[in-house]
Design a protein around this motif. Structure first.
Motif, mmCIF file in Angstrom:
data_model
loop_
_atom_site.group_PDB
_atom_site.id
_atom_site.type_symbol
_atom_site.label_atom_id
_atom_site.label_comp_id
_atom_site.label_asym_id
_atom_site.label_seq_id
_atom_site.Cartn_x
_atom_site.Cartn_y
_atom_site.Cartn_z
ATOM 1 N N VAL A 228 -6.449 14.931 -1.681
ATOM 2 C CA VAL A 228 -7.325 15.647 -2.610
ATOM 3 C C VAL A 228 -8.716 15.764 -1.994
ATOM 4 O O VAL A 228 -9.052 15.080 -1.022
ATOM 5 C CB VAL A 228 -7.405 14.938 -3.985
ATOM 6 C CG1 VAL A 228 -6.032 14.813 -4.616
ATOM 7 C CG2 VAL A 228 -8.051 13.562 -3.853
ATOM 8 N N GLU A 229 -9.524 16.622 -2.596
ATOM 9 C CA GLU A 229 -10.840 16.920 -2.052
ATOM 10 C C GLU A 229 -11.846 15.812 -2.387
ATOM 11 O O GLU A 229 -11.778 15.182 -3.437
ATOM 12 C CB GLU A 229 -11.341 18.257 -2.600
ATOM 13 C CG GLU A 229 -11.376 18.353 -4.111
ATOM 14 C CD GLU A 229 -10.045 18.733 -4.718
ATOM 15 O OE1 GLU A 229 -10.033 19.139 -5.885
ATOM 16 O OE2 GLU A 229 -9.006 18.612 -4.030
ATOM 17 N N ASN B 44 0.828 -1.207 0.000
ATOM 18 C CA ASN B 44 0.000 0.000 0.000
ATOM 19 C C ASN B 44 0.859 1.251 0.000
ATOM 20 O O ASN B 44 0.559 2.234 -0.695
ATOM 21 C CB ASN B 44 -0.924 -0.001 1.226
ATOM 22 C CG ASN B 44 -2.051 -1.006 1.100
ATOM 23 O OD1 ASN B 44 -2.414 -1.403 -0.005
ATOM 24 N ND2 ASN B 44 -2.615 -1.419 2.230
ATOM 25 N N ALA B 45 1.958 1.250 0.771
ATOM 26 C CA ALA B 45 2.855 2.401 0.810
ATOM 27 C C ALA B 45 3.538 2.601 -0.541
ATOM 28 O O ALA B 45 3.675 3.731 -1.022
ATOM 29 C CB ALA B 45 3.888 2.214 1.914
ATOM 30 N N ALA B 46 3.976 1.493 -1.168
ATOM 31 C CA ALA B 46 4.620 1.596 -2.478
ATOM 32 C C ALA B 46 3.642 2.098 -3.533
ATOM 33 O O ALA B 46 3.995 2.899 -4.407
ATOM 34 C CB ALA B 46 5.185 0.232 -2.884
ATOM 35 N N TYR B 47 2.402 1.633 -3.448
ATOM 36 C CA TYR B 47 1.356 2.085 -4.373
ATOM 37 C C TYR B 47 1.157 3.593 -4.263
ATOM 38 O O TYR B 47 1.137 4.312 -5.253
ATOM 39 C CB TYR B 47 0.061 1.341 -4.027
ATOM 40 C CG TYR B 47 -1.196 1.903 -4.651
ATOM 41 C CD1 TYR B 47 -1.633 1.464 -5.888
ATOM 42 C CD2 TYR B 47 -1.957 2.854 -3.973
ATOM 43 C CE1 TYR B 47 -2.803 1.973 -6.446
ATOM 44 C CE2 TYR B 47 -3.117 3.366 -4.530
ATOM 45 C CZ TYR B 47 -3.527 2.915 -5.760
ATOM 46 O OH TYR B 47 -4.677 3.430 -6.312
ATOM 47 N N LEU B 48 1.064 4.094 -3.027
ATOM 48 C CA LEU B 48 0.840 5.522 -2.833
ATOM 49 C C LEU B 48 2.035 6.332 -3.304
ATOM 50 O O LEU B 48 1.875 7.390 -3.921
ATOM 51 C CB LEU B 48 0.553 5.799 -1.350
ATOM 52 C CG LEU B 48 0.145 7.234 -1.015
ATOM 53 C CD1 LEU B 48 -1.132 7.608 -1.758
ATOM 54 C CD2 LEU B 48 -0.056 7.388 0.482
ATOM 55 N N LEU C 132 1.920 9.311 -6.097
ATOM 56 C CA LEU C 132 2.348 10.672 -5.778
ATOM 57 C C LEU C 132 3.494 11.134 -6.673
ATOM 58 O O LEU C 132 3.635 12.324 -6.943
ATOM 59 C CB LEU C 132 2.770 10.752 -4.310
ATOM 60 C CG LEU C 132 1.658 10.511 -3.286
ATOM 61 C CD1 LEU C 132 2.222 10.526 -1.873
ATOM 62 C CD2 LEU C 132 0.571 11.571 -3.425
ATOM 63 N N ALA C 133 4.325 10.194 -7.148
ATOM 64 C CA ALA C 133 5.477 10.572 -7.964
ATOM 65 C C ALA C 133 5.053 11.229 -9.277
ATOM 66 O O ALA C 133 5.794 12.039 -9.832
ATOM 67 C CB ALA C 133 6.334 9.340 -8.247
ATOM 68 N N ARG C 134 3.850 10.886 -9.788
ATOM 69 C CA ARG C 134 3.404 11.441 -11.071
ATOM 70 C C ARG C 134 2.092 12.201 -10.922
ATOM 71 O O ARG C 134 1.361 12.380 -11.887
ATOM 72 C CB ARG C 134 3.235 10.306 -12.089
ATOM 73 C CG ARG C 134 4.530 9.598 -12.451
ATOM 74 C CD ARG C 134 4.307 8.640 -13.606
ATOM 75 N NE ARG C 134 3.764 9.327 -14.753
ATOM 76 C CZ ARG C 134 3.125 8.726 -15.761
ATOM 77 N NH1 ARG C 134 2.943 7.435 -15.730
ATOM 78 N NH2 ARG C 134 2.669 9.408 -16.775
ATOM 79 N N LEU C 135 1.827 12.654 -9.720
ATOM 80 C CA LEU C 135 0.540 13.276 -9.436
ATOM 81 C C LEU C 135 0.267 14.486 -10.324
ATOM 82 O O LEU C 135 -0.848 14.672 -10.820
ATOM 83 C CB LEU C 135 0.493 13.691 -7.957
ATOM 84 C CG LEU C 135 -0.884 13.886 -7.335
ATOM 85 C CD1 LEU C 135 -1.651 12.573 -7.320
ATOM 86 C CD2 LEU C 135 -0.749 14.421 -5.920
ATOM 87 N N ASP C 136 1.300 15.316 -10.548
ATOM 88 C CA ASP C 136 1.076 16.563 -11.272
ATOM 89 C C ASP C 136 0.877 16.368 -12.760
ATOM 90 O O ASP C 136 0.558 17.316 -13.470
ATOM 91 C CB ASP C 136 2.235 17.541 -11.030
ATOM 92 C CG ASP C 136 3.579 16.976 -11.463
ATOM 93 O OD1 ASP C 136 3.667 15.743 -11.621
ATOM 94 O OD2 ASP C 136 4.530 17.756 -11.634
ATOM 95 N N THR C 137 1.060 15.137 -13.272
ATOM 96 C CA THR C 137 0.881 14.903 -14.707
ATOM 97 C C THR C 137 -0.568 14.609 -15.078
ATOM 98 O O THR C 137 -0.950 14.790 -16.233
ATOM 99 C CB THR C 137 1.759 13.732 -15.192
ATOM 100 O OG1 THR C 137 1.331 12.523 -14.563
ATOM 101 C CG2 THR C 137 3.227 13.982 -14.868
ATOM 102 N N LEU D 77 -6.457 8.701 -2.673
ATOM 103 C CA LEU D 77 -5.941 10.033 -2.367
ATOM 104 C C LEU D 77 -6.894 10.801 -1.461
ATOM 105 O O LEU D 77 -6.456 11.565 -0.592
ATOM 106 C CB LEU D 77 -5.701 10.812 -3.665
ATOM 107 C CG LEU D 77 -4.609 10.257 -4.589
ATOM 108 C CD1 LEU D 77 -4.534 11.068 -5.867
ATOM 109 C CD2 LEU D 77 -3.254 10.258 -3.888
ATOM 110 N N VAL D 78 -8.185 10.606 -1.647
ATOM 111 C CA VAL D 78 -9.172 11.235 -0.763
ATOM 112 C C VAL D 78 -9.033 10.676 0.652
ATOM 113 O O VAL D 78 -9.047 11.419 1.640
ATOM 114 C CB VAL D 78 -10.603 11.014 -1.296
ATOM 115 C CG1 VAL D 78 -11.643 11.415 -0.255
ATOM 116 C CG2 VAL D 78 -10.817 11.808 -2.580
#
Length: 323
Positions: free
Chosen positions: A238-239, A170-174, A178-183, A232-233
């Motif tokens: 994120v909202e 689960n930690a690796a998944y998150l 997060l590493a490519r969140l802004d794309t 992410l929620v």
């Protein structure tokens, strides 16, 4: 890539965040430094730095406004990993807020501070690559000595070992998300919940963002994207409104909103580029044809404006030819 720095509007607040791991530790030293730096509000929390579900921090991030600056004494008071730090800064940037660490050269209101942040991101990516290479080399060496791979606890079906493996995955998944969140997250935010997950996925998969961050290059699916946003929620990144149910759309109304969503996701895209994307998505024209023309796209965007959908003006990105 971290977001570009913005100029702080007049009247932005300096809000401090002080954290210690246990109740036995005190925050007095941090409070003194934060007050000296001009913080008018300071939030205190007793929690582990490795815990991303910190109630005080989550509430603080949700209350940040445009122009505010989140201030900490040192980076480790906010996050223990670069991925978590970048996720927090991305959330601040979304509302127009900033970040500053008093003990580190990180200040997102200055070019130098943003450069330091970019270096941190590059170092984190390099570290992940080196760890992966070392793991592969270790496995090959173990196999050459005849050792059996795998976790002995898993082979024995030990419940504790299974639980630890699930937590690690689960930690690796998150971290991968997060590493490519802004794309891809900005497009999701522009389109949800006005558009169904299927339309969002089609825009992502045809907009050079077809690789979801944790599936080794596989394209997004509606369910995978929804589960990722749900995670992410749950983490408070994120909202919750992104998960609201989209109203069903049919016929021309759906096409209008789809074209408006594509334009909002990529404001610089021309009418011809949108037409090409619609053809690649195998969308039928309002008359049922398969060939899209810029004039058809413009007609739908004009109708979208009349419906009150917001996106950059068509004329601003497609000026008339000079005569």
């Amino acid at each position: 890539m971290p977001p570009k720095p913005r100029k702080i509007p007049v009247g932005g607040r300096f809000i401090g965040y002080a954290r210690v791991s246990t109740d036995d530790q005190g925050t007095d030293a941090q409070l003194n430094e934060l007050r000296a730096a001009g913080c008018t509000m300071i939030f205190e929390e007793h929690a582990s730095g490795a815990d991303r579900n910190r109630p005080v921090l989550i509430r603080l991030l949700r209350d940040m406004n445009a122009g505010d600056t989140l201030v900490v004494v040192r980076l480790d008071r906010l996050a223990r990993s670069v991925s978590h730090l970048l996720a927090v800064i991305e959330q601040l940037d979304y509302v127009g807020a900033h970040f500053r660490s008093l003990g580190d050269p990180i200040n997102t209101t200055t070019p130098q501070g943003m450069f330091s942040l970019q270096v941190l991101g590059a170092v984190a990516q390099l570290e992940r690559a080196l760890i992966s290479e070392r793991n592969k080399a270790g496995l090959c060496a173990a196999r050459s000595r005849g050792r059996v791979g795998g976790n002995p606890g898993l082979r024995a079906r030990d419940p504790n070992a299974i639980r630890k493996i699930r937590q690690s995955r689960n930690a690796a998944y998150l971290d991968a998300v997060l590493a490519r969140l802004d794309t891809w997250l900005p497009i999701v935010r522009r389109m949800r919940p006005s558009h169904p997950w299927g339309d969002v996925v089609r825009v992502l998969n045809r907009g050079h963002l077809s690789s979801s961050p944790h599936t080794s290059g596989k394209p997004w699916t509606a369910e995978r994207l929804r589960r990722t946003v749900q995670r992410l929620v749950n983490e408070g990144i994120v909202e919750n409104g992104l998960l609201d149910r989209a109203q069903p759309r049919h016929g021309d109304d759906r096409l209008i909103r789809l074209v408006a969503g594509i334009k909002a996701a990529a404001p610089d895209r021309t009418l011809q580029q949108i037409a090409t994307q619609l053809e690649a998505m195998h969308e039928r024209t309002p008359r049922g044809g398969t060939r899209w023309h810029p004039s058809s796209v413009k007609h739908l965007l004009v109708r979208a404006e009349r419906l009150g959908l917001t996106f950059p003006s068509v004329a601003a990105h497609n000026p008339p030819p000079c005569r």
